[in-house]
Design a protein around this motif. Structure first.
Motif, PDB file in Angstrom:
ATOM      1  N   THR A  66      10.053   2.525   5.236  1.00  0.00           N
ATOM      2  CA  THR A  66       9.141   1.431   5.551  1.00  0.00           C
ATOM      3  C   THR A  66       8.344   0.984   4.333  1.00  0.00           C
ATOM      4  OG1 THR A  66       8.881   2.469   7.731  1.00  0.00           O
ATOM      5  CG2 THR A  66       7.341   0.712   7.176  1.00  0.00           C
TER       6      THR A  66
ATOM      7  N   THR B  80      -2.834  -6.092   8.130  1.00  0.00           N
ATOM      8  CA  THR B  80      -1.834  -5.122   7.700  1.00  0.00           C
ATOM      9  C   THR B  80      -0.558  -5.351   8.493  1.00  0.00           C
ATOM     10  OG1 THR B  80      -2.618  -3.467   9.302  1.00  0.00           O
ATOM     11  CG2 THR B  80      -3.535  -3.376   7.064  1.00  0.00           C
TER      12      THR B  80
ATOM     13  N   GLU C 137       4.149  -4.265  13.613  1.00  0.00           N
ATOM     14  CA  GLU C 137       2.876  -3.541  13.521  1.00  0.00           C
ATOM     15  C   GLU C 137       1.816  -4.395  12.806  1.00  0.00           C
ATOM     16  OE1 GLU C 137       2.307  -0.651  14.997  1.00  0.00           O
ATOM     17  OE2 GLU C 137       4.400  -0.526  15.679  1.00  0.00           O
TER      18      GLU C 137
ATOM     19  N   THR D  57       0.812  -1.218   0.000  1.00  0.00           N
ATOM     20  CA  THR D  57       0.000   0.000   0.000  1.00  0.00           C
ATOM     21  C   THR D  57       0.842   1.264   0.000  1.00  0.00           C
ATOM     22  OG1 THR D  57      -0.172  -0.110   2.426  1.00  0.00           O
ATOM     23  CG2 THR D  57      -1.933  -1.141   1.146  1.00  0.00           C
TER      24      THR D  57
ATOM     25  N   GLN E  60       4.019  -4.167   8.383  1.00  0.00           N
ATOM     26  CA  GLN E  60       5.043  -3.346   7.749  1.00  0.00           C
ATOM     27  C   GLN E  60       6.418  -3.910   8.054  1.00  0.00           C
ATOM     28  OE1 GLN E  60       4.101   0.396   9.770  1.00  0.00           O
ATOM     29  NE2 GLN E  60       5.996   0.231  10.943  1.00  0.00           N
TER      30      GLN E  60
ATOM     31  N   LYS F  19      -0.758  -5.007   2.865  1.00  0.00           N
ATOM     32  CA  LYS F  19      -2.138  -5.352   3.225  1.00  0.00           C
ATOM     33  C   LYS F  19      -2.444  -6.721   2.648  1.00  0.00           C
ATOM     34  CE  LYS F  19      -6.945  -3.792   3.083  1.00  0.00           C
ATOM     35  NZ  LYS F  19      -7.890  -2.717   2.642  1.00  0.00           N
TER      36      LYS F  19
ATOM     37  N   HIS G 280       4.742  -0.906   3.547  1.00  0.00           N
ATOM     38  CA  HIS G 280       3.466  -1.234   4.178  1.00  0.00           C
ATOM     39  C   HIS G 280       2.722  -2.259   3.329  1.00  0.00           C
ATOM     40  CE1 HIS G 280       3.626   2.192   7.074  1.00  0.00           C
ATOM     41  NE2 HIS G 280       4.419   2.685   6.131  1.00  0.00           N
TER      42      HIS G 280
END
Length: 277
Positions: free
Chosen positions: A214, A252, A265, A208, A254, A218, A216
């Motif tokens: 970082t 989700t 996370e 995403t 990361q 999903k 990310h």
């Protein structure tokens, strides 16, 4: 190009644009270039689309993010990121050049096409003698090349994400399973006395966002669990019950651009609504 009609390239580009402003700019550019009675329609189109390129690159690659990447270097004669560096950031964020080469991403030709298109647009943005193009065929060709190059720029982002996901697929699958095994699943926990995770199947995964630090992710898929009512001793006496059930989930997570397989996370949600139905 008939006045008022949508071209296939415009239809392809519109869903990729980042905000309402970009939509307005594209609408204005296409409307003016379709006015065949306007002798400077190409110039007005070029000015609008050049700003669309610039706006897109600055949204995707702000100075403060590009300059924090390990691969960034200030080019001679510049005061900040170049267009090519912005395109690179929009494609790979802070991922290293070594990693990008390792996963086999090669989208420089798409970046070059976009930069070349901007340079061509620059030639026509100011209305002067010698830069008015009356030839209809040349106008249509110019418009097609400008829109195609911008579409290619967006495709470079998608191509890079696809290759990164392919490289990390096994690690992502393992991380999803570990999250369900190690963490309590509140939505499932309330359905029975006990439950155990049988399998977590990731059906879809996407990147995403890729920032300077970082990546990310999903995910979505299905979670297979065994539900048990009563204790183990109840089950052995024939007083308990067990049932296998699958539920859809979304997750989700990361990871750092420097440690892509160390996920943190991690947040998930399991949809058990059909159980109650």
């Amino acid at each position: 190009m008939k006045p008022g009609s949508d071209t296939e390239l415009e239809k392809e580009l519109r869903p990729k644009l980042l905000d309402e402003f970009s939509q307005h700019v594209l609408t204005g550019a296409m409307r003016v270039v379709r006015d065949e009675k306007n002798p400077i329609r190409l110039n007005l189109f070029a000015a609008a689309v050049r700003e669309l390129y610039s706006h897109t690159l600055h949204l995707l690659a702000p100075d403060e993010r590009v300059t924090k990447c390990s691969w960034y270097r200030l080019e001679p004669g510049t005061k900040g990121p170049t267009r090519a560096q912005r395109a690179k950031f929009a494609t790979q964020g802070g991922l290293s050049d070594e990693f990008i080469a390792e996963v086999g991403v090669d989208v420089e030709h798409l970046h070059r096409a976009a930069i070349d298109a901007i340079n061509e647009l620059n030639k026509f943005t100011h209305v002067r003698p010698g830069v008015i193009e009356p030839d209809k065929g040349k106008v249509e060709s110019f418009v097609s090349e400008a829109l195609s190059a911008l579409i290619g720029l967006f495709e470079s982002f998608a191509e890079c994400s696809e290759e990164v996901l392919h490289t990390l697929q096994d690690a992502i699958d393992r991380a999803a399973v570990e999250a369900f095994v190690l963490e309590t699943i509140p939505e499932v926990d309330e359905l029975a006395t006990h439950h155990s995770v049988e399998e977590a199947y990731v059906e879809d995964m996407a990147i995403t966002a890729v920032t300077e630090t970082t990546v990310h992710f999903k995910l979505s898929g299905s979670l297979s669990v065994e539900l048990q009512w009563g204790s183990n001793s109840d089950w052995r006496r024939g007083d308990g019950a067990k049932m296998r059930q699958s539920f859809p989930f979304e997750m989700t997570m990361q990871s750092s651009v420097d440690a892509l397989t160390n996920f943190d996370e991690v947040v998930f949600q399991v949809d058990t609504s059909r159980w109650y139905q």
